[in-house]
Write a protein that holds these residues in place. Structure first.
Motif, PDB file in Angstrom:
ATOM      1  N   LEU A 155     -35.459 -55.174 -37.095  1.00 38.69           N
ATOM      2  CA  LEU A 155     -34.812 -55.739 -38.278  1.00 38.69           C
ATOM      3  C   LEU A 155     -34.147 -54.685 -39.155  1.00 38.69           C
ATOM      4  CD1 LEU A 155     -34.282 -58.267 -40.004  1.00 38.69           C
ATOM      5  CD2 LEU A 155     -36.520 -57.899 -41.077  1.00 38.69           C
ATOM      6  N   TYR A 156     -34.733 -53.494 -39.214  1.00 37.70           N
ATOM      7  CA  TYR A 156     -34.255 -52.467 -40.143  1.00 37.70           C
ATOM      8  C   TYR A 156     -33.788 -51.170 -39.470  1.00 37.70           C
ATOM      9  CZ  TYR A 156     -36.781 -55.508 -43.404  1.00 37.70           C
ATOM     10  OH  TYR A 156     -37.226 -56.588 -44.122  1.00 37.70           O
ATOM     11  N   ASP A 157     -34.633 -50.611 -38.599  1.00 36.68           N
ATOM     12  CA  ASP A 157     -34.393 -49.247 -38.119  1.00 36.68           C
ATOM     13  C   ASP A 157     -33.214 -49.145 -37.161  1.00 36.68           C
ATOM     14  OD1 ASP A 157     -36.639 -48.892 -39.591  1.00 36.68           O
ATOM     15  OD2 ASP A 157     -37.946 -48.294 -37.939  1.00 36.68           O
ATOM     16  N   LEU A 158     -33.203 -49.993 -36.123  1.00 36.97           N
ATOM     17  CA  LEU A 158     -32.108 -49.923 -35.159  1.00 36.97           C
ATOM     18  C   LEU A 158     -30.757 -50.214 -35.805  1.00 36.97           C
ATOM     19  CD1 LEU A 158     -31.108 -49.467 -32.327  1.00 36.97           C
ATOM     20  CD2 LEU A 158     -31.794 -51.811 -31.728  1.00 36.97           C
ATOM     21  N   PRO A 159     -30.640 -51.216 -36.658  1.00 32.70           N
ATOM     22  CA  PRO A 159     -29.356 -51.402 -37.359  1.00 32.70           C
ATOM     23  C   PRO A 159     -28.958 -50.187 -38.189  1.00 32.70           C
ATOM     24  CG  PRO A 159     -30.664 -53.404 -37.529  1.00 32.70           C
ATOM     25  CD  PRO A 159     -31.559 -52.354 -36.921  1.00 32.70           C
ATOM     26  N   ALA A 160     -29.938 -49.540 -38.830  1.00 33.38           N
ATOM     27  CA  ALA A 160     -29.622 -48.359 -39.642  1.00 33.38           C
ATOM     28  C   ALA A 160     -29.096 -47.222 -38.769  1.00 33.38           C
ATOM     29  CB  ALA A 160     -30.865 -47.904 -40.402  1.00 33.38           C
ATOM     30  N   VAL A 161     -29.682 -47.069 -37.588  1.00 28.13           N
ATOM     31  CA  VAL A 161     -29.229 -46.023 -36.665  1.00 28.13           C
ATOM     32  C   VAL A 161     -27.812 -46.319 -36.181  1.00 28.13           C
ATOM     33  CG1 VAL A 161     -29.607 -45.003 -34.387  1.00 28.13           C
ATOM     34  CG2 VAL A 161     -31.555 -45.376 -35.919  1.00 28.13           C
ATOM     35  N   ILE A 162     -27.556 -47.552 -35.785  1.00 27.66           N
ATOM     36  CA  ILE A 162     -26.218 -47.933 -35.308  1.00 27.66           C
ATOM     37  C   ILE A 162     -25.182 -47.744 -36.419  1.00 27.66           C
ATOM     38  CG2 ILE A 162     -24.803 -49.863 -34.492  1.00 27.66           C
ATOM     39  CD1 ILE A 162     -27.351 -50.949 -33.115  1.00 27.66           C
ATOM     40  N   ASP A 163     -25.537 -48.151 -37.628  1.00 27.25           N
ATOM     41  CA  ASP A 163     -24.612 -47.993 -38.763  1.00 27.25           C
ATOM     42  C   ASP A 163     -24.300 -46.522 -39.002  1.00 27.25           C
ATOM     43  OD1 ASP A 163     -24.701 -50.717 -39.049  1.00 27.25           O
ATOM     44  OD2 ASP A 163     -25.985 -50.708 -40.835  1.00 27.25           O
ATOM     45  N   HIS A 164     -25.314 -45.666 -38.843  1.00 31.00           N
ATOM     46  CA  HIS A 164     -25.092 -44.229 -39.039  1.00 31.00           C
ATOM     47  C   HIS A 164     -24.126 -43.687 -37.992  1.00 31.00           C
ATOM     48  CE1 HIS A 164     -25.917 -40.023 -40.002  1.00 31.00           C
ATOM     49  NE2 HIS A 164     -26.085 -39.823 -38.705  1.00 31.00           N
ATOM     50  N   ILE A 165     -24.298 -44.092 -36.749  1.00 31.86           N
ATOM     51  CA  ILE A 165     -23.390 -43.628 -35.691  1.00 31.86           C
ATOM     52  C   ILE A 165     -21.968 -44.079 -35.993  1.00 31.86           C
ATOM     53  CG2 ILE A 165     -22.850 -43.766 -33.229  1.00 31.86           C
ATOM     54  CD1 ILE A 165     -25.850 -44.131 -32.704  1.00 31.86           C
ATOM     55  N   MET A 166     -21.840 -45.322 -36.426  1.00 31.67           N
ATOM     56  CA  MET A 166     -20.512 -45.840 -36.759  1.00 31.67           C
ATOM     57  C   MET A 166     -19.898 -45.066 -37.928  1.00 31.67           C
ATOM     58  SD  MET A 166     -19.960 -48.418 -34.640  1.00 31.67           S
ATOM     59  CE  MET A 166     -18.824 -49.569 -35.367  1.00 31.67           C
ATOM     60  N   LYS A 167     -20.734 -44.696 -38.880  1.00 32.69           N
ATOM     61  CA  LYS A 167     -20.247 -43.930 -40.020  1.00 32.69           C
ATOM     62  C   LYS A 167     -19.778 -42.547 -39.590  1.00 32.69           C
ATOM     63  CE  LYS A 167     -21.678 -42.253 -44.595  1.00 32.69           C
ATOM     64  NZ  LYS A 167     -22.796 -42.183 -45.575  1.00 32.69           N
ATOM     65  N   VAL A 168     -20.519 -41.923 -38.684  1.00 31.99           N
ATOM     66  CA  VAL A 168     -20.159 -40.590 -38.207  1.00 31.99           C
ATOM     67  C   VAL A 168     -18.901 -40.632 -37.353  1.00 31.99           C
ATOM     68  CG1 VAL A 168     -20.889 -38.677 -36.713  1.00 31.99           C
ATOM     69  CG2 VAL A 168     -22.520 -39.698 -38.330  1.00 31.99           C
ATOM     70  N   LYS A 169     -18.810 -41.650 -36.481  1.00 33.09           N
ATOM     71  CA  LYS A 169     -17.734 -41.672 -35.486  1.00 33.09           C
ATOM     72  C   LYS A 169     -16.566 -42.582 -35.852  1.00 33.09           C
ATOM     73  CE  LYS A 169     -18.403 -40.712 -31.408  1.00 33.09           C
ATOM     74  NZ  LYS A 169     -18.577 -40.692 -29.953  1.00 33.09           N
ATOM     75  N   GLY A 170     -16.771 -43.451 -36.829  1.00 36.94           N
ATOM     76  CA  GLY A 170     -15.689 -44.321 -37.254  1.00 36.94           C
ATOM     77  C   GLY A 170     -15.882 -45.759 -36.792  1.00 36.94           C
ATOM     78  N   GLU A 171     -15.411 -46.688 -37.621  1.00 36.04           N
ATOM     79  CA  GLU A 171     -15.494 -48.108 -37.270  1.00 36.04           C
ATOM     80  C   GLU A 171     -14.720 -48.368 -35.971  1.00 36.04           C
ATOM     81  OE1 GLU A 171     -17.255 -50.465 -38.736  1.00 36.04           O
ATOM     82  OE2 GLU A 171     -18.048 -49.007 -40.162  1.00 36.04           O
ATOM     83  N   GLY A 172     -15.252 -49.276 -35.171  1.00 35.83           N
ATOM     84  CA  GLY A 172     -14.609 -49.591 -33.896  1.00 35.83           C
ATOM     85  C   GLY A 172     -15.113 -48.763 -32.742  1.00 35.83           C
ATOM     86  N   THR A 173     -16.013 -47.799 -33.029  1.00 34.68           N
ATOM     87  CA  THR A 173     -16.592 -46.998 -31.955  1.00 34.68           C
ATOM     88  C   THR A 173     -17.385 -47.903 -31.013  1.00 34.68           C
ATOM     89  OG1 THR A 173     -16.767 -45.029 -33.347  1.00 34.68           O
ATOM     90  CG2 THR A 173     -18.180 -45.107 -31.410  1.00 34.68           C
ATOM     91  N   LYS A 174     -17.176 -47.750 -29.728  1.00 36.72           N
ATOM     92  CA  LYS A 174     -17.885 -48.561 -28.736  1.00 36.72           C
ATOM     93  C   LYS A 174     -19.209 -47.880 -28.395  1.00 36.72           C
ATOM     94  CE  LYS A 174     -15.521 -50.435 -25.396  1.00 36.72           C
ATOM     95  NZ  LYS A 174     -14.588 -50.652 -24.260  1.00 36.72           N
ATOM     96  N   ILE A 175     -20.288 -48.572 -28.708  1.00 35.23           N
ATOM     97  CA  ILE A 175     -21.629 -48.030 -28.467  1.00 35.23           C
ATOM     98  C   ILE A 175     -22.339 -48.902 -27.441  1.00 35.23           C
ATOM     99  CG2 ILE A 175     -23.848 -47.437 -29.487  1.00 35.23           C
ATOM    100  CD1 ILE A 175     -22.432 -47.285 -32.209  1.00 35.23           C
ATOM    101  N   THR A 176     -22.818 -48.281 -26.385  1.00 38.33           N
ATOM    102  CA  THR A 176     -23.651 -48.978 -25.415  1.00 38.33           C
ATOM    103  C   THR A 176     -25.107 -48.595 -25.657  1.00 38.33           C
ATOM    104  OG1 THR A 176     -21.912 -49.044 -23.748  1.00 38.33           O
ATOM    105  CG2 THR A 176     -24.172 -49.297 -22.964  1.00 38.33           C
TER     106      THR A 176
END
Length: 502
Positions: free
Chosen positions: A232-253
């Motif tokens: 509910l909290y941790d995985l979304p926070a991690v994904i959001d951080h990656i998106m913030k670092v790499k930019g919106e629209g980054t494809k994450i598998t």
């Protein structure tokens, strides 16, 4: 009367005349007295001055004599001390040469000083760096938990790739899972070599995500979480951080193993928007349903749940395998005094027997990273899944369910919300993730996933991480599937909003 006055006047005049001369004589006497006293004092001070000058001169002469004596003394002592120090230094240097020849400053190939297996003691960033890869550590805060993410941003000679993969470990584990098989086989290294930007998250409470912004790590409040909270909290926070670092629209598998798959499916139901944020999901040994659990730990589930409740109420809120029933069974697997025969058979007993794919040299590395910290509540939650009769549900608080959920039973995770393209990996000899339960999961999903059976009948639950032939049986398939993900257009969000290529 007049006569008397005249007589008196004459007497006064006469007396006055006499008084005048008397005072004149006294004045002269006083003047002479002070002159004499002045002369005497002058003579006295002259004498004292003479004596003082003589004393000072004599004192100066004495002082000069003393100074010369002191200087001579210190000169002598200084020379003596210098001589003693020089002699001492020479003795030390001589003895030091003898000692230095044996160890100190002479380069040598002393094999006894080398660690037999550095990966047993090094941290994940240390291991990655030792193997010649770049490693970054990112920190994300989720509900106050400070989560460490280890990242290999590119291959040894490459640049940061837009192709991004997030790896999530299983229970009692850490980001070390993805590198313990070493370069060329560990999935994180394999992905990096293939040109992917690799991120490895760590669940709250393990050795790399132990800190909290305000809670004490030995408190009940700190350990009051299960994999539900990570979803509910941790995985979304991690994904959001990656998106913030790499930019919106980054494809994450997303690639998860064991509990890492549980977290993924729970997140996609609780936070369905991430079905459109992620590009794809690979579930290695999916752990969602336990209707056909073959591992002997199935018989321990009811007991584990009861014991866990006792621990949560009266004891430690942290689950540490070496202090639990599992830990007591595996005492013979102490890293310092490892019994390979005992250890491997404990692993086989729980996860599935596969002697051929076990590299016994990895056992100490695996054990040094096992049991890095999780909560009793996490264990209880899995135990509840085992005894739930085939339900994938939130934590069961028993008599407190009404207060928590407004119902007598905990709500089930709605798998109909899962629309992310998925690949489910399973193995015949995996005692923790059976064919029956993988197929049940597939049937519950609205979009049918690809299902991949590992082509080794003896492949077990941990072989995903450490199999000798992991490239042949697993990694090559992952790379092939990833290539398809990153070479086809992906819908992001609503229809008509496309992102092509990588």
């Amino acid at each position: 009367m007049n006569v008397l006055f005249v007589i008196l006047a004459a007497c006064v005049v006469a007396h006055s005349y006499e008084t005048k001369w008397f005072f004149m004589d006294e004045a002269n006497n006083i003047q002479n007295f002070f002159k004499n006293q002045s002369d005497n004092m002058k003579t006295f001070f002259e004498e004292q001055k003479s004596r003082m000058e003589k004393a000072i001169n004599n004192g100066y002469e004495e002082a000069v004599k003393m100074k010369d004596s002191v200087n001579t003394y210190f000169d002598t002592q200084q020379k003596k001390i210098a001589s003693d120090v020089n002699n001492y230094v020479e003795r030390v240097k001589e003895s030091g040469r003898k000692v230095a020849d044996t160890w100190s400053f002479v380069p040598s190939d002393d094999l006894a000083s080398r660690m037999e297996n550095p990966d047993v003691v090094l941290s994940v960033p240390g291991i990655i760096t030792r193997n010649g890869y770049t490693c970054e550590t990112h920190m994300v805060m989720s509900e106050g938990y400070l989560l460490n993410i280890h990242r290999i941003p590119h291959s040894k000679d490459g640049v940061v790739s837009p192709k991004t993969v997030l790896l999530q470990h299983g229970i009692f584990a850490s980001s070390a899972d993805w590198i313990l098989n070493g370069p060329g086989k560990g999935l994180a290294y394999v992905l990096s070599d293939a040109g992917y930007d690799v991120w490895m998250s760590n669940m709250r409470g393990n050795q790399f995500s132990r800190e909290h912004a305000w809670l004490k790590s030995n408190s009940k409040a700190y350990w009051n979480f299960s994999w539900h909270d990570a979803a509910l909290y941790d995985l979304p926070a991690v994904i959001d951080h990656i998106m913030k670092v790499k930019g919106e629209g980054t494809k994450i598998t997303y690639i998860g193993h064991s509990m890492g798959t549980t977290i993924l499916f729970a997140m996609l139901t609780l936070r369905p928007e991430y079905n459109n944020i992620l590009a794809a999901g690979f579930a290695l040994a999916p752990v969602v349903f336990f209707t056909d659990l073959k591992s002997p730990i199935k018989s321990l589930a009811p007991l584990a749940s009861n014991v866990a409740y006792m621990e949560m109420l009266y004891g430690s809120h942290e689950f540490i395998p070496k202090k639990s029933a599992l830990g007591k069974i595996s005492n013979g697997c102490d890293v310092e005094n490892i019994d390979a025969f005992v250890c491997k058979n404990i692993v086989f007993y729980i996860c599935g027997y596969n002697e051929k794919q076990l590299n016994e040299k990895l056992l100490p590395v695996f054990l040094s990273n096992l049991g890095t910290g999780t909560s009793w509540k996490t264990v209880v939650h899995f135990a509840q899944e085992v005894v739930s009769g085939g339900k994938f549900q939130q934590f069961d608080y028993g008599s407190h369910n009404q207060k928590m959920y407004g119902s007598d039973s905990p709500p089930e995770y709605d798998l109909s919300k899962v629309t992310l393209p998925l690949t489910l990996f399973w193995a015949n000899n995996d005692l923790l993730s059976s064919e029956t339960d993988v197929k049940l999961l597939s049937e519950k999903l609205p979009t049918k996933p690809e299902i991949y059976l590992v082509p080794d009948p003896e492949f077990n639950h941990l072989d995903y991480l450490w199999a000798v032939d992991v490239n042949t049986y697993l990694n090559d398939k992952i790379l092939d599937s990833l290539n398809k993900v990153y070479t086809k257009p992906t819908v992001i969000g609503f229809p008509f909003k496309f992102s092509f290529g990588v």
